[in-house]
Design a protein around this motif. Structure first.
Motif, mmCIF file in Angstrom:
data_model
loop_
_atom_site.group_PDB
_atom_site.id
_atom_site.type_symbol
_atom_site.label_atom_id
_atom_site.label_comp_id
_atom_site.label_asym_id
_atom_site.label_seq_id
_atom_site.Cartn_x
_atom_site.Cartn_y
_atom_site.Cartn_z
ATOM 1 N N ARG A 2 0.825 -1.196 0.000
ATOM 2 C CA ARG A 2 0.000 0.000 0.000
ATOM 3 C C ARG A 2 0.869 1.260 0.000
ATOM 4 O O ARG A 2 1.785 1.391 0.790
ATOM 5 C CB ARG A 2 -0.864 -0.050 1.252
ATOM 6 C CG ARG A 2 -1.702 1.131 1.480
ATOM 7 C CD ARG A 2 -2.378 0.992 2.853
ATOM 8 N NE ARG A 2 -3.485 1.878 2.913
ATOM 9 C CZ ARG A 2 -4.711 1.563 2.497
ATOM 10 N NH1 ARG A 2 -4.948 0.375 2.032
ATOM 11 N NH2 ARG A 2 -5.675 2.432 2.563
ATOM 12 N N HIS A 3 0.538 2.190 -0.887
ATOM 13 C CA HIS A 3 1.204 3.486 -0.897
ATOM 14 C C HIS A 3 0.522 4.395 0.119
ATOM 15 O O HIS A 3 -0.694 4.306 0.308
ATOM 16 C CB HIS A 3 1.136 4.102 -2.304
ATOM 17 C CG HIS A 3 1.960 5.326 -2.445
ATOM 18 N ND1 HIS A 3 1.444 6.587 -2.241
ATOM 19 C CD2 HIS A 3 3.270 5.494 -2.764
ATOM 20 C CE1 HIS A 3 2.408 7.480 -2.440
ATOM 21 N NE2 HIS A 3 3.524 6.843 -2.758
ATOM 22 N N ARG A 4 1.254 5.258 0.762
ATOM 23 C CA ARG A 4 0.671 6.086 1.828
ATOM 24 C C ARG A 4 -0.420 7.028 1.330
ATOM 25 O O ARG A 4 -1.293 7.417 2.088
ATOM 26 C CB ARG A 4 1.750 6.843 2.570
ATOM 27 C CG ARG A 4 2.455 7.884 1.740
ATOM 28 C CD ARG A 4 3.492 8.641 2.569
ATOM 29 N NE ARG A 4 4.112 9.638 1.746
ATOM 30 C CZ ARG A 4 5.281 9.485 1.133
ATOM 31 N NH1 ARG A 4 5.948 8.355 1.273
ATOM 32 N NH2 ARG A 4 5.781 10.456 0.399
ATOM 33 N N GLU A 6 -2.779 6.274 -0.661
ATOM 34 C CA GLU A 6 -4.038 5.559 -0.918
ATOM 35 C C GLU A 6 -5.090 5.881 0.145
ATOM 36 O O GLU A 6 -6.280 5.970 -0.162
ATOM 37 C CB GLU A 6 -3.816 4.048 -0.993
ATOM 38 C CG GLU A 6 -5.086 3.312 -1.368
ATOM 39 C CD GLU A 6 -4.901 1.821 -1.548
ATOM 40 O OE1 GLU A 6 -5.893 1.089 -1.351
ATOM 41 O OE2 GLU A 6 -3.792 1.380 -1.881
ATOM 42 N N SER A 62 -3.820 -3.437 -0.316
ATOM 43 C CA SER A 62 -4.303 -2.290 -1.074
ATOM 44 C C SER A 62 -5.568 -2.664 -1.828
ATOM 45 O O SER A 62 -5.762 -3.808 -2.213
ATOM 46 C CB SER A 62 -3.221 -1.862 -2.069
ATOM 47 O OG SER A 62 -3.700 -0.873 -2.934
ATOM 48 N N LEU A 125 -1.761 4.296 -8.470
ATOM 49 C CA LEU A 125 -1.583 3.451 -7.286
ATOM 50 C C LEU A 125 -1.763 1.971 -7.636
ATOM 51 O O LEU A 125 -1.000 1.123 -7.170
ATOM 52 C CB LEU A 125 -2.580 3.858 -6.199
ATOM 53 C CG LEU A 125 -2.329 5.197 -5.512
ATOM 54 C CD1 LEU A 125 -3.465 5.526 -4.563
ATOM 55 C CD2 LEU A 125 -0.997 5.190 -4.780
ATOM 56 N N ARG A 128 1.278 0.803 -9.546
ATOM 57 C CA ARG A 128 2.406 0.639 -8.632
ATOM 58 C C ARG A 128 2.264 -0.649 -7.830
ATOM 59 O O ARG A 128 3.220 -1.383 -7.645
ATOM 60 C CB ARG A 128 2.456 1.847 -7.690
ATOM 61 C CG ARG A 128 3.602 1.823 -6.711
ATOM 62 C CD ARG A 128 3.524 3.056 -5.793
ATOM 63 N NE ARG A 128 4.602 3.050 -4.845
ATOM 64 C CZ ARG A 128 4.621 2.358 -3.705
ATOM 65 N NH1 ARG A 128 3.597 1.609 -3.383
ATOM 66 N NH2 ARG A 128 5.647 2.422 -2.891
ATOM 67 N N GLN A 129 1.046 -0.925 -7.377
ATOM 68 C CA GLN A 129 0.801 -2.141 -6.599
ATOM 69 C C GLN A 129 1.070 -3.377 -7.442
ATOM 70 O O GLN A 129 1.712 -4.329 -6.977
ATOM 71 C CB GLN A 129 -0.639 -2.151 -6.106
ATOM 72 C CG GLN A 129 -1.052 -3.416 -5.413
ATOM 73 C CD GLN A 129 -2.539 -3.486 -5.154
ATOM 74 O OE1 GLN A 129 -3.267 -2.568 -5.489
ATOM 75 N NE2 GLN A 129 -2.984 -4.559 -4.576
ATOM 76 N N GLN A 132 4.811 -3.964 -7.897
ATOM 77 C CA GLN A 132 5.519 -4.437 -6.704
ATOM 78 C C GLN A 132 5.182 -5.882 -6.375
ATOM 79 O O GLN A 132 5.984 -6.591 -5.802
ATOM 80 C CB GLN A 132 5.190 -3.552 -5.515
ATOM 81 C CG GLN A 132 5.875 -2.209 -5.605
ATOM 82 C CD GLN A 132 5.622 -1.355 -4.385
ATOM 83 O OE1 GLN A 132 4.697 -1.593 -3.624
ATOM 84 N NE2 GLN A 132 6.436 -0.324 -4.226
#
Length: 135
Positions: A2-4, A6, A62, A125, A128-129, A132
């Motif tokens: 999870r990106h901050r 989100e 996420s 997002l 990116r998820q 990763q």
């Protein structure tokens, strides 16, 4: 992972869904619209609420894909609403319910721009998820 940002997007999504639900219900009661049009808006609200709540409860995971899906649906029907009204205006067709179409189109274009920005954020997002997680 999870990106901050989100969490912020999820909160904005929940706020937008609540605002959209309120304004669309008000519009329906004041100006009237076919039930099918209101149903489409309520489907949008349900998708956005699902994405927002899923994102906030999926920690540390996420739900960026669900957030993006809700915003994409909103962009799709918003696009149709704006350009349908613009086409009608270009042909001199007035709304049968007496709505101030010109002012509404301006507001819708502004809202559509905001929705597009939120969708891009959600897609970034989700991308990116997926990168990763190796997907």
């Amino acid at each position: 992972m999870r990106h901050r940002s989100e969490t912020a997007l999820a909160v904005i999504t929940l706020f937008a869904a609540a605002t959209h639900f309120t304004l669309e219900t008000w519009y329906h009661l004041i100006w009237g619209q076919p039930l099918q049009a209101l149903l489409v808006d309520y489907i949008c609200n349900a998708l956005m609420l699902l994405g927002g709540f899923a994102s906030l409860t999926a920690r540390p995971g996420s739900a960026a894909g669900l957030l993006a899906a809700g915003w994409a649906y909103a962009l799709g029907f918003g696009w149709r609403s704006v350009f349908g009204r613009l086409e009608a205006m270009s042909h001199g067709i007035r709304a049968p319910n007496g709505e101030p179409t010109g002012a509404i189109v301006v507001a819708l274009i502004a809202a559509l721009s905001l929705v597009a920005a939120m969708l891009l954020w959600g897609l970034a997002l989700a991308w990116r998820q997926s990168r990763q997680s190796g997907g």
